[in-house]
Scaffold this active site. Structure first.
Site, PDB file in Angstrom:
ATOM      1  N   THR A  59      52.037 105.228  96.869  1.00 40.92           N
ATOM      2  CA  THR A  59      51.498 104.556  98.061  1.00 40.92           C
ATOM      3  C   THR A  59      51.281 103.082  97.779  1.00 40.92           C
ATOM      4  OG1 THR A  59      50.403 106.476  99.023  1.00 40.92           O
ATOM      5  CG2 THR A  59      49.457 104.390  99.592  1.00 40.92           C
ATOM      6  N   THR A  71      44.580 105.526  98.121  1.00 39.47           N
ATOM      7  CA  THR A  71      45.754 106.152  97.507  1.00 39.47           C
ATOM      8  C   THR A  71      45.262 107.340  96.701  1.00 39.47           C
ATOM      9  OG1 THR A  71      47.415 105.927  95.761  1.00 39.47           O
ATOM     10  CG2 THR A  71      45.590 104.366  95.674  1.00 39.47           C
ATOM     11  N   GLY A 115      46.128 113.032  99.277  1.00 44.95           N
ATOM     12  CA  GLY A 115      45.777 112.767 100.674  1.00 44.95           C
ATOM     13  C   GLY A 115      44.908 113.800 101.351  1.00 44.95           C
TER      14      GLY A 115
HETATM   15  N1  ASP Z   1      47.745 109.299  99.647  1.00 46.61           N
HETATM   16  C1  ASP Z   1      49.156 109.559  99.706  1.00 46.61           C
HETATM   17  C2  ASP Z   1      49.376 110.853 100.436  1.00 46.61           C
HETATM   18  O1  ASP Z   1      48.671 111.794 100.182  1.00 46.61           O
HETATM   19  C3  ASP Z   1      49.815 109.620  98.391  1.00 46.61           C
HETATM   20  C4  ASP Z   1      49.287 108.700  97.365  1.00 46.61           C
HETATM   21  O2  ASP Z   1      48.596 107.754  97.640  1.00 46.61           O
HETATM   22  O3  ASP Z   1      49.594 108.911  96.226  1.00 46.61           O
HETATM   23  O4  ASP Z   1      50.287 110.931 101.198  1.00 46.61           O
END
Ligand code: ASP
Length: 362
Positions: A230, A281, A284
């Site tokens: 992200t 990030t 999620g």
């Molecule tokens: N937060 C993002 C998601 O869950 C992924 C990440 O930030 O690593 O889609």
């Protein structure tokens, strides 16, 4: 003759009556439409929150995702490449803010740059879902107006963050998903690409690894497989306005159609001139269930916590207890910046009008 006259008279009256009825209907319809338009305008109208703190200072923080490789497992060259790109991204935002540009323009430009960089999990270089495809999510929020825009599950929009901005600026909605979002982006003249455009060899290799041995979901296994990623940016401009933007490919091997926290306003992205701007990030699902970005803002608003205390509460105390991995970047209305994470690493950086500047991985 008289009969004909009476007949003509009746016909004339009928004609006048029917015409009157039609005109009345048109007028009523127009007035209803005007009322509906007014209601819609009220619906999209948001409260502008001026920041009376504004004194010319600005600040920006960026992230390229939490959960990168553990210290010592990344080659010096790789680390250098990440740091260089973080520096470049930061300087794009700094230039915008230094020249008096808005925080919205700064966060959008930074995230767009990071989407175009294959090193990060957003735009080209996004991680792949269970079917080996890139499905992208993005959101942007304006802390001055409280307006927000987001897209989710898109596979052909080169820069999802631009589409999110258009959703905010050109529609009465907050989020568009899938085909509808793609058609809208196309109609706005945004660049449309083949789904294969997003797939890099590195992500394909990680996907193959995931496919042959899906992780059980423990924190260590997720980090080892580099599931996270992200990109995001938060900024305070010289007028005291806050903004946040986030863009992602989500998590390797996610189910088709899965939407993460990044495009969910209040979960992965949030901005409010009264409090702060946040881009998250991490895993999620935990960020959605705990409404992390809004929670952080609420701790400032209702508990009068400092940004640092609130960040510690959300990321370290609350999420850590749940076994959730991730981090966030946030800037408050005074220009304070925090970048907490509970993973091995988080690609990150910040800069302020005071001259402070830092980029880091660990
Ligand atoms: N937060 C993002 C998601 O869950 C992924 C990440 O930030 O690593 O889609």
């Amino acid at each position: 003759m008289k009969t004909l006259h009476v007949y003509q008279n009746t016909l004339f009256r009928k004609y006048v009556f029917i015409s009157g009825l039609i005109i009345a209907c048109i007028l009523a319809g127009t007035s209803l439409m005007a009322q509906e338009k007014e209601i819609q305008d009220i619906r999209v109208q948001t409260m502008a929150v001026p920041n009376d703190n504004a004194d010319g200072r600005w600040a920006i923080a960026i992230h390229g995702g939490a959960g990168g490789p553990a210290r010592g497992t990344m080659s010096a060259n790789q680390e250098k490449a990440y740091l260089e790109k973080l520096n470049e991204a930061l300087s794009i935002g700094m230039k915008e803010l230094e020249s008096g540009g808005s925080s919205m323009a700064a966060v959008e430009a930074v995230v767009k740059f990071m989407e175009d960089c294959p090193l990060f999990n957003a735009g080209i270089g996004a991680v792949l879902n269970e079917n080996g495809k890139a499905e992208l999510d993005a959101a942007i929020m304006d802390g001055r107006t409280g307006k927000a825009g987001a897209v989710a599950g898109v596979m052909t929009i080169k820069n999802p963050i631009e589409a999110a901005r258009f959703v905010m600026d050109k529609t009465n909605h907050v989020m568009l998903v899938g085909k509808g979002a793609e058609n809208f982006a196309k109609s706005m003249g945004l660049k449309i690409v083949e789904p294969s455009y997003f797939i890099t060899q590195e992500r394909l290799d990680s996907w193959k690894k995931w496919k042959s041995n899906p992780p059980s979901g423990t924190k260590e296994e997720q980090e080892a497989q580099g599931k996270h990623g992200t990109v995001g940016a938060v900024a305070l401009d010289v007028k005291g306005n806050l903004a946040a933007a986030t863009s992602t490919g989500g998590m390797t091997g996610k189910m088709e159609g899965r939407v993460g926290d990044s495009p969910i306003i209040g979960a992965g992205t949030y901005a409010n001139n009264n409090t702060c701007a946040v881009s998250a990030t991490g895993h999620g699902e935990y960020f959605i269930r705990n409404v992390v970005a809004y929670d952080l803002s609420a701790l400032l608003e209702y508990r009068q916590m400092t940004l640092e205390e609130a960040a510690k509460t959300t990321i370290i105390e609350k999420l850590e207890k749940l076994g959730a991995t991730g981090g966030l970047i946030a800037v408050d209305r005074e220009g304070n910046v925090v970048m907490p994470f509970n993973t091995n690493a988080m690609f990150r950086g910040f800069a302020k009008s005071t001259g402070e500047l830092e980029v880091a991985v660990y």
